[in-house]
Write a protein that holds these residues in place. Structure first.
Motif, PDB file in Angstrom:
ATOM      1  N   LEU A 162      33.927  37.868  42.371  1.00  0.00           N
ATOM      2  CA  LEU A 162      33.397  38.823  41.401  1.00  0.00           C
ATOM      3  C   LEU A 162      32.152  38.276  40.707  1.00  0.00           C
ATOM      4  CD1 LEU A 162      36.757  40.087  39.850  1.00  0.00           C
ATOM      5  CD2 LEU A 162      35.204  41.399  41.312  1.00  0.00           C
ATOM      6  N   ALA A 165      29.032  38.516  42.825  1.00  0.00           N
ATOM      7  CA  ALA A 165      28.544  39.849  43.169  1.00  0.00           C
ATOM      8  C   ALA A 165      27.136  40.051  42.628  1.00  0.00           C
ATOM      9  CB  ALA A 165      29.491  40.911  42.616  1.00  0.00           C
ATOM     10  N   SER A 166      26.296  40.797  43.357  1.00  0.00           N
ATOM     11  CA  SER A 166      24.917  41.017  42.929  1.00  0.00           C
ATOM     12  C   SER A 166      24.853  41.727  41.581  1.00  0.00           C
ATOM     13  CB  SER A 166      24.169  41.831  43.988  1.00  0.00           C
ATOM     14  OG  SER A 166      24.831  43.067  44.223  1.00  0.00           O
ATOM     15  N   PRO A 168      27.893  42.282  38.974  1.00  0.00           N
ATOM     16  CA  PRO A 168      29.338  42.237  38.653  1.00  0.00           C
ATOM     17  C   PRO A 168      29.835  43.461  37.895  1.00  0.00           C
ATOM     18  CG  PRO A 168      28.323  40.104  38.271  1.00  0.00           C
ATOM     19  CD  PRO A 168      27.206  41.057  38.554  1.00  0.00           C
ATOM     20  N   GLY A 214      35.956  44.772  44.681  1.00  0.00           N
ATOM     21  CA  GLY A 214      34.888  43.912  45.155  1.00  0.00           C
ATOM     22  C   GLY A 214      35.225  43.094  46.386  1.00  0.00           C
ATOM     23  N   THR A 215      36.400  43.346  46.995  1.00  0.00           N
ATOM     24  CA  THR A 215      36.812  42.609  48.198  1.00  0.00           C
ATOM     25  C   THR A 215      37.233  43.600  49.278  1.00  0.00           C
ATOM     26  OG1 THR A 215      39.213  42.458  47.838  1.00  0.00           O
ATOM     27  CG2 THR A 215      37.820  40.894  46.626  1.00  0.00           C
TER      28      THR A 215
END
Length: 456
Positions: A162, A165-166, A168, A214-215
Protein backbone atom coordinates in the motif's frame (compact mmCIF):
# COMPACT_ATOMS: atom_id res chain seq x y z
CA UNK A 1 -47.98 -5.67 0.85
CA UNK A 2 -46.08 -4.37 3.86
CA UNK A 3 -45.72 -1.00 5.54
CA UNK A 4 -42.05 -0.68 4.65
CA UNK A 5 -41.50 2.40 2.43
CA UNK A 6 -41.94 1.16 -1.15
CA UNK A 7 -40.39 2.42 -4.35
CA UNK A 8 -43.17 4.91 -4.98
CA UNK A 9 -43.00 6.31 -1.47
CA UNK A 10 -39.23 6.74 -1.51
CA UNK A 11 -38.85 7.77 -5.14
CA UNK A 12 -36.85 4.72 -6.18
CA UNK A 13 -37.85 2.97 -9.38
CA UNK A 14 -36.76 -0.56 -8.56
CA UNK A 15 -36.80 -3.28 -11.20
CA UNK A 16 -37.75 -5.92 -8.63
CA UNK A 17 -41.18 -5.53 -7.04
CA UNK A 18 -43.24 -7.89 -4.84
CA UNK A 19 -45.54 -9.28 -7.53
CA UNK A 20 -45.97 -13.02 -8.22
CA UNK A 21 -48.09 -15.53 -10.09
CA UNK A 22 -48.21 -17.75 -6.97
CA UNK A 23 -51.01 -17.74 -4.40
CA UNK A 24 -50.61 -17.45 -0.65
CA UNK A 25 -52.45 -20.70 0.03
CA UNK A 26 -50.24 -22.69 -2.34
CA UNK A 27 -47.09 -21.18 -0.86
CA UNK A 28 -48.22 -21.93 2.69
CA UNK A 29 -49.10 -25.52 1.77
CA UNK A 30 -45.62 -26.02 0.32
CA UNK A 31 -44.06 -24.57 3.47
CA UNK A 32 -46.10 -26.81 5.74
CA UNK A 33 -45.22 -29.89 3.69
CA UNK A 34 -41.51 -29.13 3.85
CA UNK A 35 -41.04 -28.52 0.12
CA UNK A 36 -38.26 -26.18 -1.00
CA UNK A 37 -39.74 -22.73 -1.57
CA UNK A 38 -39.30 -20.55 -4.63
CA UNK A 39 -38.77 -16.80 -4.51
CA UNK A 40 -42.43 -16.30 -5.41
CA UNK A 41 -43.45 -18.59 -2.54
CA UNK A 42 -41.34 -16.54 -0.14
CA UNK A 43 -42.85 -13.27 -1.33
CA UNK A 44 -46.37 -14.60 -0.82
CA UNK A 45 -45.54 -15.66 2.74
CA UNK A 46 -43.68 -12.46 3.58
CA UNK A 47 -46.51 -10.25 2.33
CA UNK A 48 -49.28 -12.66 3.49
CA UNK A 49 -50.45 -12.55 -0.11
CA UNK A 50 -49.92 -10.17 -2.99
CA UNK A 51 -53.64 -10.30 -3.76
CA UNK A 52 -54.31 -7.54 -1.22
CA UNK A 53 -52.60 -4.63 0.51
CA UNK A 54 -51.20 -4.81 4.01
CA UNK A 55 -50.34 -7.75 6.22
CA UNK A 56 -53.32 -9.97 6.97
CA UNK A 57 -53.17 -10.78 10.71
CA UNK A 58 -54.86 -14.18 10.36
CA UNK A 59 -52.62 -15.27 7.51
CA UNK A 60 -49.61 -13.94 9.38
CA UNK A 61 -50.32 -16.20 12.34
CA UNK A 62 -50.56 -19.19 10.00
CA UNK A 63 -47.10 -18.41 8.62
CA UNK A 64 -45.68 -18.01 12.12
CA UNK A 65 -47.23 -21.29 13.21
CA UNK A 66 -45.72 -23.13 10.23
CA UNK A 67 -42.31 -21.66 11.01
CA UNK A 68 -42.55 -22.59 14.68
CA UNK A 69 -43.36 -26.19 13.74
CA UNK A 70 -40.41 -26.25 11.36
CA UNK A 71 -38.12 -24.88 14.07
CA UNK A 72 -39.22 -27.60 16.47
CA UNK A 73 -38.67 -30.29 13.83
CA UNK A 74 -35.20 -29.03 12.85
CA UNK A 75 -33.60 -27.97 16.15
CA UNK A 76 -36.05 -28.84 18.91
CA UNK A 77 -37.13 -26.58 21.75
CA UNK A 78 -33.77 -25.51 23.18
CA UNK A 79 -32.95 -21.80 23.04
CA UNK A 80 -29.24 -21.23 22.59
CA UNK A 81 -27.00 -18.26 23.40
CA UNK A 82 -23.27 -17.57 23.59
CA UNK A 83 -21.27 -15.87 26.34
CA UNK A 84 -19.41 -13.27 24.32
CA UNK A 85 -17.83 -9.83 24.14
CA UNK A 86 -18.16 -7.29 21.35
CA UNK A 87 -14.79 -5.63 20.82
CA UNK A 88 -15.12 -3.15 17.98
CA UNK A 89 -11.64 -1.80 17.15
CA UNK A 90 -12.41 1.51 15.46
CA UNK A 91 -15.24 3.77 14.36
CA UNK A 92 -13.06 5.44 11.70
CA UNK A 93 -14.66 4.77 8.30
CA UNK A 94 -15.22 6.65 5.05
CA UNK A 95 -17.44 4.13 3.28
CA UNK A 96 -20.50 6.35 3.71
CA UNK A 97 -23.27 3.79 4.24
CA UNK A 98 -26.61 5.56 4.52
CA UNK A 99 -27.99 3.19 7.16
CA UNK A 100 -25.08 3.54 9.58
CA UNK A 101 -24.37 5.90 12.45
CA UNK A 102 -21.54 3.83 13.90
CA UNK A 103 -18.85 5.45 11.76
CA UNK A 104 -16.85 8.65 12.17
CA UNK A 105 -15.01 10.32 9.31
CA UNK A 106 -11.43 9.04 9.32
CA UNK A 107 -10.08 12.58 8.93
CA UNK A 108 -11.36 13.31 12.44
CA UNK A 109 -8.77 10.87 13.81
CA UNK A 110 -5.77 12.56 12.19
CA UNK A 111 -3.04 13.96 14.40
CA UNK A 112 -3.87 17.60 13.62
CA UNK A 113 -7.67 17.25 13.94
CA UNK A 114 -9.63 18.38 17.01
CA UNK A 115 -10.22 15.46 19.37
CA UNK A 116 -13.99 15.95 19.62
CA UNK A 117 -15.45 13.34 17.29
CA UNK A 118 -16.62 10.96 19.99
CA UNK A 119 -15.24 7.93 18.21
CA UNK A 120 -12.42 5.57 19.12
CA UNK A 121 -9.56 3.48 17.81
CA UNK A 122 -8.04 0.72 19.94
CA UNK A 123 -4.48 -0.44 19.68
CA UNK A 124 -3.88 -4.19 19.56
CA UNK A 125 -2.71 -4.01 23.18
CA UNK A 126 -5.99 -2.37 24.21
CA UNK A 127 -7.99 -5.02 22.36
CA UNK A 128 -6.02 -7.73 24.10
CA UNK A 129 -6.70 -6.19 27.50
CA UNK A 130 -10.43 -5.90 26.75
CA UNK A 131 -10.58 -9.60 25.88
CA UNK A 132 -8.48 -10.63 28.87
CA UNK A 133 -10.81 -8.70 31.20
CA UNK A 134 -13.89 -10.31 29.63
CA UNK A 135 -12.37 -13.77 29.93
CA UNK A 136 -12.45 -13.28 33.70
CA UNK A 137 -16.24 -12.98 33.34
CA UNK A 138 -16.38 -16.32 31.54
CA UNK A 139 -16.83 -15.44 27.85
CA UNK A 140 -16.06 -18.04 25.20
CA UNK A 141 -16.21 -15.71 22.16
CA UNK A 142 -14.98 -12.27 21.16
CA UNK A 143 -16.83 -10.75 18.21
CA UNK A 144 -15.08 -7.87 16.45
CA UNK A 145 -16.57 -5.77 13.63
CA UNK A 146 -15.01 -2.41 12.88
CA UNK A 147 -14.88 0.59 10.59
CA UNK A 148 -12.56 0.58 7.59
CA UNK A 149 -9.74 2.69 9.00
CA UNK A 150 -7.46 3.93 6.18
CA UNK A 151 -4.36 2.92 8.17
CA UNK A 152 -5.53 -0.69 8.45
CA UNK A 153 -3.60 -3.23 6.37
CA UNK A 154 -3.81 -7.00 6.42
CA UNK A 155 -0.21 -7.46 7.60
CA UNK A 156 3.27 -6.01 7.14
CA UNK A 157 3.51 -7.26 3.54
CA UNK A 158 0.22 -5.61 2.67
CA UNK A 159 1.33 -2.36 4.28
CA UNK A 160 4.49 -2.32 2.17
CA UNK A 161 2.42 -2.76 -0.98
CA UNK A 162 0.00 0.00 0.00
CA UNK A 163 2.80 2.42 0.85
CA UNK A 164 4.51 1.65 -2.48
CA UNK A 165 1.35 2.45 -4.46
CA UNK A 166 1.72 5.41 -6.85
CA UNK A 167 -1.24 7.08 -5.11
CA UNK A 168 -1.95 5.37 -1.76
CA UNK A 169 -5.07 7.43 -1.15
CA UNK A 170 -6.57 5.97 -4.34
CA UNK A 171 -6.64 2.65 -2.49
CA UNK A 172 -7.97 4.31 0.69
CA UNK A 173 -4.66 4.15 2.52
CA UNK A 174 -2.93 6.60 4.81
CA UNK A 175 0.00 5.62 7.04
CA UNK A 176 -0.48 5.09 10.78
CA UNK A 177 1.68 8.16 11.43
CA UNK A 178 -1.14 10.33 10.08
CA UNK A 179 -3.41 9.33 12.97
CA UNK A 180 -3.41 9.90 16.71
CA UNK A 181 -3.82 6.17 17.33
CA UNK A 182 -2.80 3.32 15.03
CA UNK A 183 -5.05 0.25 14.85
CA UNK A 184 -2.05 -1.83 13.75
CA UNK A 185 -2.82 -4.47 11.14
CA UNK A 186 -5.71 -6.89 10.96
CA UNK A 187 -3.31 -9.71 11.75
CA UNK A 188 -2.04 -7.73 14.77
CA UNK A 189 -5.58 -7.28 16.06
CA UNK A 190 -6.64 -10.89 15.52
CA UNK A 191 -3.48 -12.16 17.18
CA UNK A 192 -4.00 -9.76 20.10
CA UNK A 193 -7.57 -10.95 20.66
CA UNK A 194 -6.55 -14.63 20.59
CA UNK A 195 -6.19 -14.98 24.34
CA UNK A 196 -6.21 -18.37 26.08
CA UNK A 197 -8.14 -20.15 23.35
CA UNK A 198 -11.08 -17.74 23.20
CA UNK A 199 -13.01 -18.07 19.93
CA UNK A 200 -12.29 -15.08 17.67
CA UNK A 201 -15.24 -14.24 15.43
CA UNK A 202 -14.22 -11.39 13.14
CA UNK A 203 -13.51 -10.03 9.64
CA UNK A 204 -16.67 -9.35 7.68
CA UNK A 205 -16.55 -9.60 3.89
CA UNK A 206 -16.23 -5.81 3.74
CA UNK A 207 -13.25 -5.91 6.12
CA UNK A 208 -11.72 -8.67 4.01
CA UNK A 209 -12.21 -6.45 0.95
CA UNK A 210 -10.36 -3.68 2.79
CA UNK A 211 -7.63 -6.17 3.79
CA UNK A 212 -6.86 -7.00 0.16
CA UNK A 213 -7.26 -3.59 -1.50
CA UNK A 214 -4.47 -2.70 -3.87
CA UNK A 215 -3.50 -6.36 -4.41
CA UNK A 216 -4.57 -9.28 -6.57
CA UNK A 217 -4.85 -11.59 -3.56
CA UNK A 218 -7.83 -13.89 -3.33
CA UNK A 219 -10.22 -13.79 -0.39
CA UNK A 220 -9.08 -17.27 0.51
CA UNK A 221 -5.50 -15.99 0.82
CA UNK A 222 -6.60 -13.15 3.09
CA UNK A 223 -8.66 -15.40 5.32
CA UNK A 224 -5.90 -18.03 5.52
CA UNK A 225 -3.48 -15.43 6.85
CA UNK A 226 -6.06 -14.32 9.37
CA UNK A 227 -6.78 -17.91 10.38
CA UNK A 228 -3.07 -18.44 10.95
CA UNK A 229 -3.14 -15.41 13.26
CA UNK A 230 -5.97 -16.90 15.35
CA UNK A 231 -9.23 -16.17 13.53
CA UNK A 232 -11.77 -18.94 14.19
CA UNK A 233 -14.86 -17.87 12.25
CA UNK A 234 -16.15 -14.96 10.17
CA UNK A 235 -19.39 -12.97 10.53
CA UNK A 236 -21.47 -12.65 7.38
CA UNK A 237 -22.46 -9.09 8.09
CA UNK A 238 -22.10 -6.25 5.54
CA UNK A 239 -24.65 -8.27 3.54
CA UNK A 240 -27.44 -5.72 4.08
CA UNK A 241 -29.64 -6.66 1.06
CA UNK A 242 -27.92 -8.83 -1.54
CA UNK A 243 -29.55 -7.08 -4.48
CA UNK A 244 -27.44 -4.44 -6.15
CA UNK A 245 -30.23 -1.99 -6.96
CA UNK A 246 -30.82 -1.66 -3.21
CA UNK A 247 -27.11 -1.53 -2.37
CA UNK A 248 -26.69 1.35 -4.82
CA UNK A 249 -29.07 3.37 -2.64
CA UNK A 250 -28.06 2.41 0.89
CA UNK A 251 -24.34 1.60 0.55
CA UNK A 252 -22.95 2.67 -2.85
CA UNK A 253 -19.40 2.69 -1.50
CA UNK A 254 -19.55 -0.95 -0.41
CA UNK A 255 -18.73 -4.14 -2.27
CA UNK A 256 -21.46 -5.47 -4.55
CA UNK A 257 -23.42 -8.67 -4.11
CA UNK A 258 -21.03 -10.91 -6.05
CA UNK A 259 -18.03 -9.62 -4.12
CA UNK A 260 -19.79 -10.38 -0.82
CA UNK A 261 -20.52 -13.92 -1.97
CA UNK A 262 -16.93 -14.34 -3.21
CA UNK A 263 -15.58 -13.23 0.17
CA UNK A 264 -17.80 -15.68 2.02
CA UNK A 265 -16.71 -18.52 -0.24
CA UNK A 266 -13.10 -17.49 0.35
CA UNK A 267 -13.55 -17.62 4.12
CA UNK A 268 -15.07 -21.08 3.94
CA UNK A 269 -12.37 -22.26 1.51
CA UNK A 270 -9.87 -21.18 4.16
CA UNK A 271 -11.57 -23.53 6.61
CA UNK A 272 -13.61 -20.98 8.55
CA UNK A 273 -17.27 -21.39 9.45
CA UNK A 274 -19.36 -18.27 8.79
CA UNK A 275 -22.69 -16.73 9.64
CA UNK A 276 -25.03 -14.87 7.28
CA UNK A 277 -27.26 -11.86 7.85
CA UNK A 278 -29.88 -9.64 6.27
CA UNK A 279 -30.47 -6.01 7.25
CA UNK A 280 -34.03 -5.14 6.25
CA UNK A 281 -36.76 -2.57 6.87
CA UNK A 282 -35.41 0.47 4.97
CA UNK A 283 -35.86 1.16 1.22
CA UNK A 284 -36.11 -2.46 0.05
CA UNK A 285 -39.30 -4.40 -0.60
CA UNK A 286 -40.32 -7.99 0.05
CA UNK A 287 -39.05 -9.22 -3.32
CA UNK A 288 -35.59 -7.93 -2.46
CA UNK A 289 -35.71 -9.69 0.92
CA UNK A 290 -36.58 -13.05 -0.58
CA UNK A 291 -34.02 -12.67 -3.38
CA UNK A 292 -31.51 -12.16 -0.58
CA UNK A 293 -32.64 -15.35 1.13
CA UNK A 294 -32.29 -17.23 -2.15
CA UNK A 295 -28.69 -16.06 -2.58
CA UNK A 296 -27.84 -17.13 0.96
CA UNK A 297 -29.50 -20.51 0.43
CA UNK A 298 -27.62 -21.02 -2.84
CA UNK A 299 -24.35 -20.14 -1.08
CA UNK A 300 -25.09 -22.73 1.59
CA UNK A 301 -25.90 -25.31 -1.09
CA UNK A 302 -22.43 -24.74 -2.56
CA UNK A 303 -20.46 -24.60 0.68
CA UNK A 304 -22.32 -25.96 3.71
CA UNK A 305 -20.36 -23.66 6.00
CA UNK A 306 -23.02 -21.26 7.29
CA UNK A 307 -23.79 -21.98 10.95
CA UNK A 308 -26.62 -19.50 11.49
CA UNK A 309 -28.77 -16.87 9.79
CA UNK A 310 -29.33 -13.53 11.51
CA UNK A 311 -32.17 -11.20 10.45
CA UNK A 312 -31.24 -7.65 11.52
CA UNK A 313 -34.09 -5.16 11.67
CA UNK A 314 -33.03 -1.67 10.57
CA UNK A 315 -32.80 0.82 13.45
CA UNK A 316 -33.56 4.13 11.79
CA UNK A 317 -33.61 6.95 14.33
CA UNK A 318 -30.07 8.32 14.00
CA UNK A 319 -29.12 7.26 10.48
CA UNK A 320 -28.62 9.26 7.27
CA UNK A 321 -31.48 7.39 5.56
CA UNK A 322 -33.88 8.77 8.16
CA UNK A 323 -32.28 12.20 8.49
CA UNK A 324 -32.41 12.70 4.70
CA UNK A 325 -36.06 11.65 4.52
CA UNK A 326 -35.45 8.48 2.52
CA UNK A 327 -37.25 6.37 5.13
CA UNK A 328 -39.87 7.30 7.69
CA UNK A 329 -39.22 4.38 10.03
CA UNK A 330 -38.13 0.78 10.23
CA UNK A 331 -39.95 -2.51 9.95
CA UNK A 332 -43.23 -3.05 11.78
CA UNK A 333 -43.65 -5.72 14.45
CA UNK A 334 -45.54 -7.88 11.95
CA UNK A 335 -42.76 -7.54 9.38
CA UNK A 336 -40.14 -8.52 11.95
CA UNK A 337 -42.10 -11.62 12.92
CA UNK A 338 -42.60 -12.61 9.28
CA UNK A 339 -38.94 -12.04 8.44
CA UNK A 340 -37.93 -14.48 11.17
CA UNK A 341 -40.59 -16.96 10.09
CA UNK A 342 -39.89 -16.88 6.35
CA UNK A 343 -36.15 -17.13 7.02
CA UNK A 344 -36.83 -20.38 8.87
CA UNK A 345 -39.11 -21.73 6.14
CA UNK A 346 -37.03 -20.64 3.15
CA UNK A 347 -33.54 -21.50 4.44
CA UNK A 348 -34.04 -25.25 4.55
CA UNK A 349 -30.27 -25.87 4.69
CA UNK A 350 -29.36 -23.62 7.66
CA UNK A 351 -30.24 -25.00 11.09
CA UNK A 352 -30.04 -21.94 13.30
CA UNK A 353 -32.00 -18.69 13.04
CA UNK A 354 -31.15 -15.95 15.49
CA UNK A 355 -33.33 -13.29 17.05
CA UNK A 356 -32.05 -10.10 18.68
CA UNK A 357 -32.92 -8.63 22.06
CA UNK A 358 -30.72 -5.66 21.08
CA UNK A 359 -32.97 -4.86 18.11
CA UNK A 360 -36.34 -5.96 19.52
CA UNK A 361 -36.18 -5.73 23.30
CA UNK A 362 -37.02 -8.60 25.63
CA UNK A 363 -40.76 -9.03 25.09
CA UNK A 364 -40.71 -8.93 21.31
CA UNK A 365 -37.58 -11.04 20.96
CA UNK A 366 -39.12 -13.71 23.19
CA UNK A 367 -42.16 -13.79 20.91
CA UNK A 368 -39.94 -14.35 17.87
CA UNK A 369 -38.68 -17.53 19.53
CA UNK A 370 -42.15 -18.82 18.63
CA UNK A 371 -41.85 -17.54 15.05
CA UNK A 372 -39.01 -19.77 13.93
CA UNK A 373 -35.96 -18.46 15.79
CA UNK A 374 -33.98 -20.71 18.12
CA UNK A 375 -30.89 -18.66 19.00
CA UNK A 376 -30.92 -15.68 21.35
CA UNK A 377 -27.62 -13.90 20.55
CA UNK A 378 -25.02 -13.38 23.23
CA UNK A 379 -24.15 -11.53 26.40
CA UNK A 380 -22.29 -8.86 24.33
CA UNK A 381 -20.97 -6.77 27.28
CA UNK A 382 -20.73 -3.88 24.79
CA UNK A 383 -22.76 -3.04 21.67
CA UNK A 384 -21.92 0.16 19.81
CA UNK A 385 -23.43 -0.27 16.34
CA UNK A 386 -27.13 -0.54 17.20
CA UNK A 387 -26.78 1.91 20.10
CA UNK A 388 -25.33 4.60 17.84
CA UNK A 389 -28.18 4.10 15.36
CA UNK A 390 -30.73 4.81 18.10
CA UNK A 391 -31.29 1.40 19.68
CA UNK A 392 -32.18 1.63 23.35
CA UNK A 393 -32.53 -1.97 24.56
CA UNK A 394 -29.15 -2.15 26.29
CA UNK A 395 -25.84 -3.84 25.72
CA UNK A 396 -25.65 -6.67 28.25
CA UNK A 397 -27.51 -9.79 29.29
CA UNK A 398 -26.17 -12.11 31.96
CA UNK A 399 -26.53 -15.87 31.90
CA UNK A 400 -29.07 -15.53 34.71
CA UNK A 401 -31.05 -13.10 32.51
CA UNK A 402 -31.17 -15.72 29.79
CA UNK A 403 -32.38 -18.37 32.21
CA UNK A 404 -35.13 -16.10 33.50
CA UNK A 405 -36.34 -15.07 30.05
CA UNK A 406 -36.18 -18.44 28.33
CA UNK A 407 -37.72 -20.47 31.14
CA UNK A 408 -40.53 -17.90 31.35
CA UNK A 409 -41.76 -19.12 27.94
CA UNK A 410 -41.37 -22.78 28.87
CA UNK A 411 -38.20 -23.48 26.91
CA UNK A 412 -34.75 -24.71 27.97
CA UNK A 413 -31.81 -22.26 27.87
CA UNK A 414 -28.56 -23.71 26.49
CA UNK A 415 -25.18 -22.00 26.50
CA UNK A 416 -23.44 -22.76 23.19
CA UNK A 417 -20.09 -22.27 21.52
CA UNK A 418 -19.86 -20.00 18.47
CA UNK A 419 -19.88 -22.96 16.07
CA UNK A 420 -22.72 -24.71 17.97
CA UNK A 421 -20.49 -27.76 18.49
CA UNK A 422 -20.46 -27.44 22.29
CA UNK A 423 -23.69 -27.02 24.24
CA UNK A 424 -24.39 -26.72 27.96
CA UNK A 425 -28.03 -26.94 29.08
CA UNK A 426 -28.78 -24.80 32.11
CA UNK A 427 -31.03 -27.06 34.12
CA UNK A 428 -29.41 -26.92 37.56
CA UNK A 429 -30.29 -24.60 40.41
CA UNK A 430 -28.80 -21.08 40.55
CA UNK A 431 -26.42 -19.32 40.59
CA UNK A 432 -26.05 -19.26 36.82
CA UNK A 433 -22.88 -18.37 35.02
CA UNK A 434 -21.08 -19.33 31.81
CA UNK A 435 -19.23 -22.63 31.66
CA UNK A 436 -17.78 -22.95 28.14
CA UNK A 437 -15.18 -20.17 28.14
CA UNK A 438 -11.46 -20.79 28.75
CA UNK A 439 -11.75 -19.27 32.23
CA UNK A 440 -15.44 -19.92 32.87
CA UNK A 441 -16.36 -21.78 36.04
CA UNK A 442 -20.08 -21.04 36.34
CA UNK A 443 -19.57 -17.87 38.35
CA UNK A 444 -22.43 -15.42 37.67
CA UNK A 445 -21.59 -12.87 34.98
CA UNK A 446 -22.13 -9.29 36.11
CA UNK A 447 -22.11 -6.07 34.11
CA UNK A 448 -19.19 -4.32 35.74
CA UNK A 449 -20.19 -0.94 34.33
CA UNK A 450 -23.11 -0.86 36.78
CA UNK A 451 -22.05 -0.39 40.43
CA UNK A 452 -23.31 -3.07 42.74
CA UNK A 453 -25.14 -2.06 45.93
CA UNK A 454 -22.70 -0.76 48.48
CA UNK A 455 -20.07 0.35 45.97
CA UNK A 456 -18.80 3.89 46.33
Amino acid sequence: MSDTPDAAATGFDFDHVPETEQSFENALAKARDGHRLTVDDGVELLTTGTDHDGIDPVRKERVLEAADHRRADVVGDDVTFVANLNNNVTTACDTGCQFCNFKDRASAFETDAPDDHGGFTKTPAESRQAVADALELGISEVCSVSGLHPAFALDSEHRELLEAASDPEQVNYRPPSAYTTSPGTYVDQIRAMSVDGVHVHSMTPEEAYHARRGTDWSYETVYRRLRDAGLDSAPGTAAEILVDEVREVICPGKMDTEAWLDAMEGAMAAGLPVTATIMYGHVENEMHRVMHLKRVRDLQDRTGGITEFVPLSFIHEQTPLYEHGLVSGGATDAEDELMIAVSRLFLDNIENVQTSWVKFGDEKSLKTLSCGANDFMGTLLSEEITKRAGGDYGEFRSVADYVDMVTAIGRRPVERSTDYERRRPLTDDPPYGPGLGPRADGTPMLDRRTPTPGDD
